[in-house]
Design a protein around this motif. Structure first.
Motif, PDB file in Angstrom:
ATOM      1  N   ASN A 156      -9.316 -11.265  -4.617  1.00  0.00           N
ATOM      2  CA  ASN A 156      -8.252 -12.059  -5.244  1.00  0.00           C
ATOM      3  C   ASN A 156      -7.416 -11.269  -6.238  1.00  0.00           C
ATOM      4  OD1 ASN A 156      -9.010 -14.417  -3.853  1.00  0.00           O
ATOM      5  ND2 ASN A 156     -10.632 -14.798  -5.345  1.00  0.00           N
ATOM      6  N   ALA A 157      -7.587  -9.948  -6.289  1.00  0.00           N
ATOM      7  CA  ALA A 157      -6.763  -9.140  -7.189  1.00  0.00           C
ATOM      8  C   ALA A 157      -5.295  -9.349  -6.813  1.00  0.00           C
ATOM      9  CB  ALA A 157      -7.140  -7.673  -7.070  1.00  0.00           C
ATOM     10  N   PRO A 158      -4.429  -9.610  -7.806  1.00  0.00           N
ATOM     11  CA  PRO A 158      -3.040  -9.996  -7.502  1.00  0.00           C
ATOM     12  C   PRO A 158      -2.236  -8.959  -6.726  1.00  0.00           C
ATOM     13  CG  PRO A 158      -3.329  -9.641  -9.864  1.00  0.00           C
ATOM     14  CD  PRO A 158      -4.683  -9.559  -9.241  1.00  0.00           C
ATOM     15  N   ASN A 159      -2.553  -7.692  -6.868  1.00  0.00           N
ATOM     16  CA  ASN A 159      -1.764  -6.669  -6.172  1.00  0.00           C
ATOM     17  C   ASN A 159      -2.412  -6.176  -4.885  1.00  0.00           C
ATOM     18  OD1 ASN A 159       0.459  -6.541  -7.998  1.00  0.00           O
ATOM     19  ND2 ASN A 159      -0.936  -5.626  -9.461  1.00  0.00           N
ATOM     20  N   ARG A 160      -3.534  -6.752  -4.525  1.00  0.00           N
ATOM     21  CA  ARG A 160      -4.195  -6.359  -3.277  1.00  0.00           C
ATOM     22  C   ARG A 160      -3.295  -6.590  -2.062  1.00  0.00           C
ATOM     23  NH1 ARG A 160      -9.884  -5.653  -2.046  1.00  0.00           N
ATOM     24  NH2 ARG A 160     -10.122  -5.617   0.215  1.00  0.00           N
ATOM     25  N   PRO A 161      -2.572  -7.732  -1.985  1.00  0.00           N
ATOM     26  CA  PRO A 161      -1.667  -7.911  -0.838  1.00  0.00           C
ATOM     27  C   PRO A 161      -0.575  -6.837  -0.761  1.00  0.00           C
ATOM     28  CG  PRO A 161      -2.035 -10.002  -1.940  1.00  0.00           C
ATOM     29  CD  PRO A 161      -2.637  -8.937  -2.811  1.00  0.00           C
ATOM     30  N   VAL A 162      -0.157  -6.316  -1.912  1.00  0.00           N
ATOM     31  CA  VAL A 162       0.847  -5.249  -1.895  1.00  0.00           C
ATOM     32  C   VAL A 162       0.244  -3.996  -1.261  1.00  0.00           C
ATOM     33  CG1 VAL A 162       2.405  -3.822  -3.258  1.00  0.00           C
ATOM     34  CG2 VAL A 162       1.988  -6.191  -3.939  1.00  0.00           C
ATOM     35  N   LEU A 163      -0.969  -3.642  -1.671  1.00  0.00           N
ATOM     36  CA  LEU A 163      -1.618  -2.482  -1.055  1.00  0.00           C
ATOM     37  C   LEU A 163      -1.848  -2.723   0.437  1.00  0.00           C
ATOM     38  CD1 LEU A 163      -4.197  -1.128  -3.676  1.00  0.00           C
ATOM     39  CD2 LEU A 163      -1.884  -0.353  -3.194  1.00  0.00           C
ATOM     40  N   ASP A 164      -2.178  -3.957   0.804  1.00  0.00           N
ATOM     41  CA  ASP A 164      -2.305  -4.281   2.237  1.00  0.00           C
ATOM     42  C   ASP A 164      -0.991  -3.995   2.963  1.00  0.00           C
ATOM     43  OD1 ASP A 164      -4.951  -5.104   1.928  1.00  0.00           O
ATOM     44  OD2 ASP A 164      -4.429  -7.231   1.796  1.00  0.00           O
ATOM     45  N   GLY A 165       0.120  -4.372   2.354  1.00  0.00           N
ATOM     46  CA  GLY A 165       1.428  -4.110   2.954  1.00  0.00           C
ATOM     47  C   GLY A 165       1.713  -2.625   3.079  1.00  0.00           C
ATOM     48  N   LEU A 166       1.332  -1.854   2.051  1.00  0.00           N
ATOM     49  CA  LEU A 166       1.536  -0.405   2.112  1.00  0.00           C
ATOM     50  C   LEU A 166       0.678   0.206   3.226  1.00  0.00           C
ATOM     51  CD1 LEU A 166       1.641   0.555  -1.694  1.00  0.00           C
ATOM     52  CD2 LEU A 166       3.546  -0.060  -0.186  1.00  0.00           C
ATOM     53  N   ILE A 167      -0.509  -0.340   3.424  1.00  0.00           N
ATOM     54  CA  ILE A 167      -1.382   0.129   4.506  1.00  0.00           C
ATOM     55  C   ILE A 167      -0.799  -0.283   5.857  1.00  0.00           C
ATOM     56  CG2 ILE A 167      -3.633  -0.271   5.601  1.00  0.00           C
ATOM     57  CD1 ILE A 167      -4.776  -0.324   2.669  1.00  0.00           C
ATOM     58  N   ASN A 168      -0.418  -1.537   5.973  1.00  0.00           N
ATOM     59  CA  ASN A 168       0.101  -2.048   7.252  1.00  0.00           C
ATOM     60  C   ASN A 168       1.369  -1.340   7.703  1.00  0.00           C
ATOM     61  OD1 ASN A 168      -1.980  -3.911   7.384  1.00  0.00           O
ATOM     62  ND2 ASN A 168      -0.770  -5.553   6.475  1.00  0.00           N
ATOM     63  N   CYS A 169       2.171  -0.892   6.751  1.00  0.00           N
ATOM     64  CA  CYS A 169       3.439  -0.235   7.095  1.00  0.00           C
ATOM     65  C   CYS A 169       3.461   1.211   6.603  1.00  0.00           C
ATOM     66  CB  CYS A 169       4.608  -1.038   6.538  1.00  0.00           C
ATOM     67  SG  CYS A 169       4.810  -2.623   7.361  1.00  0.00           S
ATOM     68  N   PHE A 170       2.292   1.831   6.606  1.00  0.00           N
ATOM     69  CA  PHE A 170       2.175   3.230   6.183  1.00  0.00           C
ATOM     70  C   PHE A 170       3.138   4.097   6.985  1.00  0.00           C
ATOM     71  CE2 PHE A 170       0.168   7.446   6.067  1.00  0.00           C
ATOM     72  CZ  PHE A 170      -0.003   7.579   4.701  1.00  0.00           C
ATOM     73  N   GLY A 171       3.820   4.994   6.289  1.00  0.00           N
ATOM     74  CA  GLY A 171       4.787   5.871   6.940  1.00  0.00           C
ATOM     75  C   GLY A 171       6.208   5.347   6.877  1.00  0.00           C
ATOM     76  N   GLN A 172       6.371   4.086   6.524  1.00  0.00           N
ATOM     77  CA  GLN A 172       7.697   3.500   6.352  1.00  0.00           C
ATOM     78  C   GLN A 172       8.170   3.772   4.918  1.00  0.00           C
ATOM     79  OE1 GLN A 172       9.539   1.724   8.703  1.00  0.00           O
ATOM     80  NE2 GLN A 172       7.976   2.504  10.096  1.00  0.00           N
ATOM     81  N   PRO A 173       9.461   3.628   4.655  1.00  0.00           N
ATOM     82  CA  PRO A 173       9.924   3.747   3.265  1.00  0.00           C
ATOM     83  C   PRO A 173       9.273   2.670   2.389  1.00  0.00           C
ATOM     84  CG  PRO A 173      11.779   3.799   4.781  1.00  0.00           C
ATOM     85  CD  PRO A 173      10.566   3.424   5.588  1.00  0.00           C
ATOM     86  N   TYR A 174       9.117   2.958   1.119  1.00  0.00           N
ATOM     87  CA  TYR A 174       8.493   2.029   0.173  1.00  0.00           C
ATOM     88  C   TYR A 174       9.163   0.660   0.217  1.00  0.00           C
ATOM     89  CZ  TYR A 174       6.832   0.144  -4.300  1.00  0.00           C
ATOM     90  OH  TYR A 174       6.281  -0.651  -5.284  1.00  0.00           O
ATOM     91  N   ARG A 175      10.491   0.613   0.264  1.00  0.00           N
ATOM     92  CA  ARG A 175      11.205  -0.664   0.235  1.00  0.00           C
ATOM     93  C   ARG A 175      10.840  -1.526   1.437  1.00  0.00           C
ATOM     94  NH1 ARG A 175      14.615   3.132   1.485  1.00  0.00           N
ATOM     95  NH2 ARG A 175      15.763   3.041   3.441  1.00  0.00           N
TER      96      ARG A 175
END
Length: 190
Positions: A156-175
């Motif tokens: 339930n850490a509030p920024n965990r979904p953000v890290l999930d997004g960075l993992i799911n779209c690894f290699g894409q631009p940050y935005r």
């Protein structure tokens, strides 16, 4: 003819300067607005959508760097030691630079966003894992990113979904990777 390349470089430098000045003028209603924003209390400057850097950034993608520079000027003018949450100001400047694909500047700010672990509270551990994961993403470090996510103390850490997004779209631009779309993607690698 020998001085022609030098002349072209000078003209190019002048053009870059004019484009930057144009972006600055489009992002602030006036020079006095910029100065007024720098005088705001920390909460008002950092956390409200209708003032501070968020107001500037909301004026378009071309205003991300001027908004980040506004944050850095705010930190300088406010004496960083006197700020309650300087780590968060550095974080937001880093995000703005990352959204503008200015990775070196983003990394410099993200590295200043760690919170000293005065205790091992879950909130501090989660925040620092979020910072580490974001840095790893920008450095194309898959192992560091997934390790940072694993170090999050709670699902339930509030920024965990953000890290999930960075993992799911690894290699894409940050935005792109920061987007809600990437956060909703299912990672089948687990």
């Amino acid at each position: 003819m020998a001085d022609r390349p030098g002349r072209w470089l000078n003209m190019l430098a002048a053009l870059v300067f004019l484009l930057q000045a144009s972006a600055q003028s489009e992002c602030f209603e006036s020079a006095s607005e910029r100065e007024s924003l720098l005088q705001l209390a920390e909460d008002r400057f950092d956390l409200y959508d209708d003032s501070g850097w968020r107001l500037v950034s909301s004026r378009g993608g071309h205003c991300r760097i001027p908004a980040a520079e506004l944050i850095l000027d705010y930190i300088d003018l406010s004496d960083e030691e006197g700020l309650e949450r300087s780590y968060l100001l550095h974080w937001h400047a880093g995000q703005l630079f990352a959204f503008a694909d200015e990775t070196a500047d983003a990394l410099r700010q993200f590295r200043l966003a760690y919170v000293s672990p005065q205790s091992s509270s879950d909130a501090i551990v989660a925040w620092n894992a979020y910072v580490t994961g974001t840095i790893a993403f920008l450095e194309d470090d898959w192992s560091g990113l997934t390790q940072a996510r694993a170090e999050m103390p709670s699902v339930n850490a509030p920024n965990r979904p953000v890290l999930d997004g960075l993992i799911n779209c690894f290699g894409q631009p940050y935005r792109v990777a920061y987007s809600q779309r990437c956060r909703r993607l299912t990672d089948n690698s687990e």
